[in-house]
Design a protein around this motif. Structure first.
Motif, PDB file in Angstrom:
ATOM      1  N   LEU A 315      80.187  -9.654  35.460  1.00 49.66           N
ATOM      2  CA  LEU A 315      79.351  -8.637  34.954  1.00 49.66           C
ATOM      3  C   LEU A 315      79.594  -7.264  35.956  1.00 49.66           C
ATOM      4  CD1 LEU A 315      75.702 -10.289  34.098  1.00 49.66           C
ATOM      5  CD2 LEU A 315      77.580  -9.734  32.599  1.00 49.66           C
ATOM      6  N   LEU A 316      79.562  -7.572  37.111  1.00 55.41           N
ATOM      7  CA  LEU A 316      79.683  -6.482  38.045  1.00 55.41           C
ATOM      8  C   LEU A 316      80.952  -5.603  37.863  1.00 55.41           C
ATOM      9  CD1 LEU A 316      78.786  -4.625  40.572  1.00 55.41           C
ATOM     10  CD2 LEU A 316      79.822  -6.400  41.975  1.00 55.41           C
ATOM     11  N   GLN A 317      82.064  -6.540  37.843  1.00 51.99           N
ATOM     12  CA  GLN A 317      83.176  -5.871  37.698  1.00 51.99           C
ATOM     13  C   GLN A 317      83.425  -5.162  36.252  1.00 51.99           C
ATOM     14  OE1 GLN A 317      85.863  -9.348  38.636  1.00 51.99           O
ATOM     15  NE2 GLN A 317      86.563  -8.117  40.492  1.00 51.99           N
ATOM     16  N   TYR A 318      82.857  -5.920  35.375  1.00 51.24           N
ATOM     17  CA  TYR A 318      82.973  -5.543  33.821  1.00 51.24           C
ATOM     18  C   TYR A 318      82.239  -4.029  33.724  1.00 51.24           C
ATOM     19  CZ  TYR A 318      82.574  -5.289  28.866  1.00 51.24           C
ATOM     20  OH  TYR A 318      82.814  -5.218  27.472  1.00 51.24           O
ATOM     21  N   ALA A 319      80.811  -3.911  34.241  1.00 53.05           N
ATOM     22  CA  ALA A 319      80.074  -2.662  34.326  1.00 53.05           C
ATOM     23  C   ALA A 319      80.811  -1.686  35.206  1.00 53.05           C
ATOM     24  CB  ALA A 319      78.817  -3.046  34.923  1.00 53.05           C
ATOM     25  N   THR A 320      81.526  -1.980  36.411  1.00 50.89           N
ATOM     26  CA  THR A 320      81.983  -0.807  37.152  1.00 50.89           C
ATOM     27  C   THR A 320      83.156  -0.072  36.478  1.00 50.89           C
ATOM     28  OG1 THR A 320      81.145  -2.286  39.075  1.00 50.89           O
ATOM     29  CG2 THR A 320      83.284  -0.552  39.552  1.00 50.89           C
ATOM     30  N   ALA A 321      84.056  -1.009  35.790  1.00 50.88           N
ATOM     31  CA  ALA A 321      84.998  -0.661  34.928  1.00 50.88           C
ATOM     32  C   ALA A 321      84.595   0.384  33.751  1.00 50.88           C
ATOM     33  CB  ALA A 321      86.021  -1.740  34.705  1.00 50.88           C
ATOM     34  N   ALA A 322      83.651  -0.229  33.183  1.00 49.97           N
ATOM     35  CA  ALA A 322      83.290   0.395  32.061  1.00 49.97           C
ATOM     36  C   ALA A 322      82.389   1.839  32.484  1.00 49.97           C
ATOM     37  CB  ALA A 322      82.079  -0.237  31.276  1.00 49.97           C
ATOM     38  N   LEU A 323      81.540   1.987  33.552  1.00 50.98           N
ATOM     39  CA  LEU A 323      80.947   3.182  33.800  1.00 50.98           C
ATOM     40  C   LEU A 323      81.860   4.129  34.500  1.00 50.98           C
ATOM     41  CD1 LEU A 323      78.049   1.633  35.658  1.00 50.98           C
ATOM     42  CD2 LEU A 323      77.996   2.881  33.464  1.00 50.98           C
ATOM     43  N   GLU A 324      83.016   3.676  34.890  1.00 48.01           N
ATOM     44  CA  GLU A 324      84.046   4.566  35.387  1.00 48.01           C
ATOM     45  C   GLU A 324      84.944   5.434  34.183  1.00 48.01           C
ATOM     46  OE1 GLU A 324      86.422   2.038  37.733  1.00 48.01           O
ATOM     47  OE2 GLU A 324      85.518   2.673  39.524  1.00 48.01           O
ATOM     48  N   THR A 325      84.638   5.072  33.133  1.00 45.08           N
ATOM     49  CA  THR A 325      85.027   5.684  31.907  1.00 45.08           C
ATOM     50  C   THR A 325      84.344   6.847  31.517  1.00 45.08           C
ATOM     51  OG1 THR A 325      84.247   4.330  30.276  1.00 45.08           O
ATOM     52  CG2 THR A 325      86.114   3.537  31.153  1.00 45.08           C
ATOM     53  N   VAL A 326      83.126   6.706  31.613  1.00 50.14           N
ATOM     54  CA  VAL A 326      82.122   7.775  31.466  1.00 50.14           C
ATOM     55  C   VAL A 326      82.461   9.146  32.194  1.00 50.14           C
ATOM     56  CG1 VAL A 326      79.750   8.537  31.117  1.00 50.14           C
ATOM     57  CG2 VAL A 326      80.364   6.183  30.921  1.00 50.14           C
ATOM     58  N   PRO A 327      82.898  10.197  31.509  1.00 49.11           N
ATOM     59  CA  PRO A 327      83.059  11.463  31.967  1.00 49.11           C
ATOM     60  C   PRO A 327      81.656  11.756  33.014  1.00 49.11           C
ATOM     61  CG  PRO A 327      83.625  11.679  29.969  1.00 49.11           C
ATOM     62  CD  PRO A 327      82.827  10.311  30.084  1.00 49.11           C
ATOM     63  N   GLY A 328      82.137  12.549  34.016  1.00 55.50           N
ATOM     64  CA  GLY A 328      80.960  13.050  34.775  1.00 55.50           C
ATOM     65  C   GLY A 328      80.215  11.964  35.914  1.00 55.50           C
ATOM     66  N   LEU A 329      80.519  10.808  35.344  1.00 54.78           N
ATOM     67  CA  LEU A 329      79.609   9.647  36.125  1.00 54.78           C
ATOM     68  C   LEU A 329      80.380   9.264  37.431  1.00 54.78           C
ATOM     69  CD1 LEU A 329      78.283   6.540  34.368  1.00 54.78           C
ATOM     70  CD2 LEU A 329      79.404   6.434  36.606  1.00 54.78           C
ATOM     71  N   LYS A 330      79.371   9.199  38.363  1.00 59.55           N
ATOM     72  CA  LYS A 330      79.935   8.897  39.778  1.00 59.55           C
ATOM     73  C   LYS A 330      78.988   7.484  40.380  1.00 59.55           C
ATOM     74  CE  LYS A 330      80.487  10.803  44.589  1.00 59.55           C
ATOM     75  NZ  LYS A 330      80.010  11.416  45.261  1.00 59.55           N
ATOM     76  N   ILE A 331      79.586   6.499  40.597  1.00 52.02           N
ATOM     77  CA  ILE A 331      79.068   5.609  41.326  1.00 52.02           C
ATOM     78  C   ILE A 331      78.883   5.857  42.753  1.00 52.02           C
ATOM     79  CG2 ILE A 331      79.438   2.990  41.802  1.00 52.02           C
ATOM     80  CD1 ILE A 331      81.071   2.708  39.106  1.00 52.02           C
ATOM     81  N   ILE A 332      77.700   5.400  42.845  1.00 50.15           N
ATOM     82  CA  ILE A 332      77.073   5.438  44.419  1.00 50.15           C
ATOM     83  C   ILE A 332      77.221   4.080  45.165  1.00 50.15           C
ATOM     84  CG2 ILE A 332      75.298   6.339  46.026  1.00 50.15           C
ATOM     85  CD1 ILE A 332      76.387   8.781  44.445  1.00 50.15           C
TER      86      ILE A 332
END
Lengths: 413, 160
Positions: A315-332
């Motif tokens: 789930l973590l890997q799936y969510a990280t990869a998915a969120l990275e595709t959102v423009p302007g989104l930065k994972i902290i």
């Protein structure tokens, strides 16, 4: 008859059926619960066990001679035994029941801390601590004229270990460190840190609020002096936690609260105290929830900790990869080792607005500073949006989160 | 005096416009739009003193008192909150302290925004309403004080 050990098959859809709350709707949409780092939902077995206690054998424990008191006492002590196995403590007397992680930390600060920390001494914490692992030490330091030292965090959300090693000295009395960051998901190298602290002659308290549900906890292998956690983040009830302490450390500590259960004999001249673990369990404890805590721990074991971990990692890997595709989104928080949570910020959008709009779609996330204001200051942000996953979450739910995020951003920007 | 809508009339107008929305999405879209349209507060007013406590987002609120009426201006770094403030300002701004103090603000419930009044730490609407009423109370106290002052002075003049 031959019995063979069977590895439980992990079926997330079957598992979900065991959690009644997951069937409810929020704002007309199926609930998607992604705030598990705050508290996890409870399986039906846990809820049923509470009803069974109150309908079957509610009694005050340890003192009564009647059947109900015996049954309740046996169930209460059975939880202690299960908790001992769950975190691999050496003995049951090292398991002290508290109200939760926060009370466990405060207990150590008020007893061990007041007896062992003095003027000029130092306590080391980290920049990623929850307020619960900052404030009790601040209070202690202020009272005793001791110093609080802080291990810095790097851009990825990992502790800077060279800085930690430099902070350790013969003045260090205690290192109080979180096992897993509640805001970033970072898993800290506690075993290595404990070894260094012990070399410097300091004790170590590990805050396991976030780690116990995800990682295998072995307090003996870790060699920590104290370990604290909460039942409600372990699919169990609120209002119960465990403070583990090494037996010789607990024995040497002064008492915490005075009252019933913690005493051996009371006269007006002098009171002698009960033995461990009761010495630290004054008053009638939270009997019902402590008993039911065992059901929650058994539930985790039966579901399979390794299987849960595997699923959560996916789930973590799936969510990280998915969120990275959102423009302007930065994972902290991009530590190499993380538990199943993702914290992020979005350009030009306040986390609170996202939280409100996601709730409107039945999606529960946490927004804000996550009780870790110094850490937010470190990254120069007011807060983050945090999605944290449990055993019962699915990839489909993460897809819904993505959809919800994209729609919200469109509306807000 | 200008023909100002009463607080009740403005509330009724807001309730009316919200009754046209069938979905929560539309309601929020409208609030976000209000938030985006609310003029930004001058940077000099974005002080620690003007911050409203109890909000997860930062809210700044100031008030002016002119000709017996209170005029609010506010800003926030979160746009939904800004939209909610915009509605509160349109309802309360330009009224007397007593009218503001007495305003029941039923429209918040009527348009289904009570969740924003909930006593959780993340919601600031309750804190904003409280702060606006505090301003009204303060201005009223100030006014009464100055009337008393005038009264005293007059007595003094008489006694001369």
């Amino acid at each position: 008859m031959i019995t063979t050990a069977t590895i439980p098959v992990f079926d997330v859809y079957a598992l979900r059926k065991q959690f009644p709350v997951l069937e409810r709707e929020v704002k007309g949409k199926p609930l998607i619960y992604l705030d598990n780092a705050a508290t996890s939902q409870k399986p039906a077995v846990v809820i049923d066990a509470l009803v069974q206690y109150y309908t079957g054998y509610n009694a005050n424990i340890h003192r009564g001679i009647h059947t109900l008191a015996e049954e309740a006492t046996a169930a209460f002590e059975a939880t202690r035994e299960t908790a001992k196995h769950f975190i691999h403590a050496a003995g049951r007397e090292e398991i002290i029941f508290t109200r939760g992680t926060t009370e466990g930390i405060n207990l150590v600060a008020y007893t061990w801390g007041r007896a062992n920390v003095g003027k000029g001494d130092e306590i080391i914490i980290s920049a990623m601590e929850h307020h619960s692992n900052i404030v009790p030490w601040q209070i202690l330091c202020e009272e005793k004229g001791a110093q609080l030292k802080v291990i810095p965090v790097d851009d990825a959300g990992e502790l800077i270990m060279e800085a930690y090693e430099k902070l350790l000295s013969d003045k260090t009395r205690l290192v109080a460190i979180t096992h897993v960051s509640n805001a970033l998901g970072t898993v800290n190298p506690v075993k290595q840190m404990i070894r260094s602290a012990h070399k410097a002659g300091a004790l170590v308290l590990v805050d396991g609020a976030q780690s116990t549900v995800h990682l295998d906890i072995d307090v003996q292998d870790m060699d920590c002096d104290f370990f604290v956690c909460s039942a409600h983040k372990l699919y169990g009830p609120t209002g119960v936690g465990v403070l583990y302490g090494k037996k010789h450390v607990l024995e040497a500590m002064p008492v915490f609260q005075g009252g019933g259960e913690m005493i051996k004999e009371v006269t007006f001249e002098k009171t002698t105290y009960n033995e461990l673990p009761y010495k630290y369990e004054a008053g009638t404890p939270n009997i019902a929830d402590t008993i039911v805590f065992k059901t929650a721990l058994d539930f985790i074991e039966q579901t399979g900790k390794e299987q849960i971990r595997q699923h959560e990692h996916e789930l973590l890997q799936y969510a990280t990869a998915a969120l990275e595709t959102v423009p302007g989104l930065k994972i902290i928080g991009r530590a190499k080792e993380k538990t199943s949570l993702v914290s992020f910020v979005i350009d030009k959008v306040h986390p609170q607005d996202i939280g409100i709009l996601l709730d409107n779609k039945g999606i529960a996330v946490r927004t804000g500073h996550h009780c870790a204001q110094p850490l937010m200051q470190r990254y120069g942000i007011p807060g983050t949006i945090r999605a944290s996953f449990a055993a019962y979450n699915t990839k489909e739910e993460i897809d819904e989160l993505l959809l919800g995020l994209e729609k919200s951003i469109k509306l807000l920007v | 005096m200008k023909n100002v809508k009463t607080i009740q009339e403005t509330e009724a107008a807001i309730i009316d416009s919200f009754s046209l929305f069938d979905s929560w999405d539309d309601k929020y879209e409208y609030i976000i739009d209000l938030g985006k349209k609310l003029p930004a507060l001058d940077e000099k007013h974005k002080t620690e003193e003007n911050k409203v406590r109890g909000c997860q987002s930062t809210v700044w609120l100031t008030a002016d008192y002119k000709d017996g009426r209170v005029y609010f201006s506010a800003d926030s770094d979160a746009v939904i909150v800004k939209g909610l403030i915009s509605m509160l300002i349109s309802v309360l701004s330009g009224h007397t302290p007593q009218e503001i103090i007495d305003a029941p603000l039923d429209f918040i419930r009527e348009i289904g925004m009570t969740t924003h009044l909930a006593q959780t730490r993340s919601n600031g609407l309750r804190a904003m309403v409280k702060q606006m009423k505090h301003y009204a109370l303060a201005f009223q106290a100030m006014r009464q004080h100055s009337i008393n002052d005038h009264g005293n002075r007059r007595t003094e003049t008489k006694s001369h």
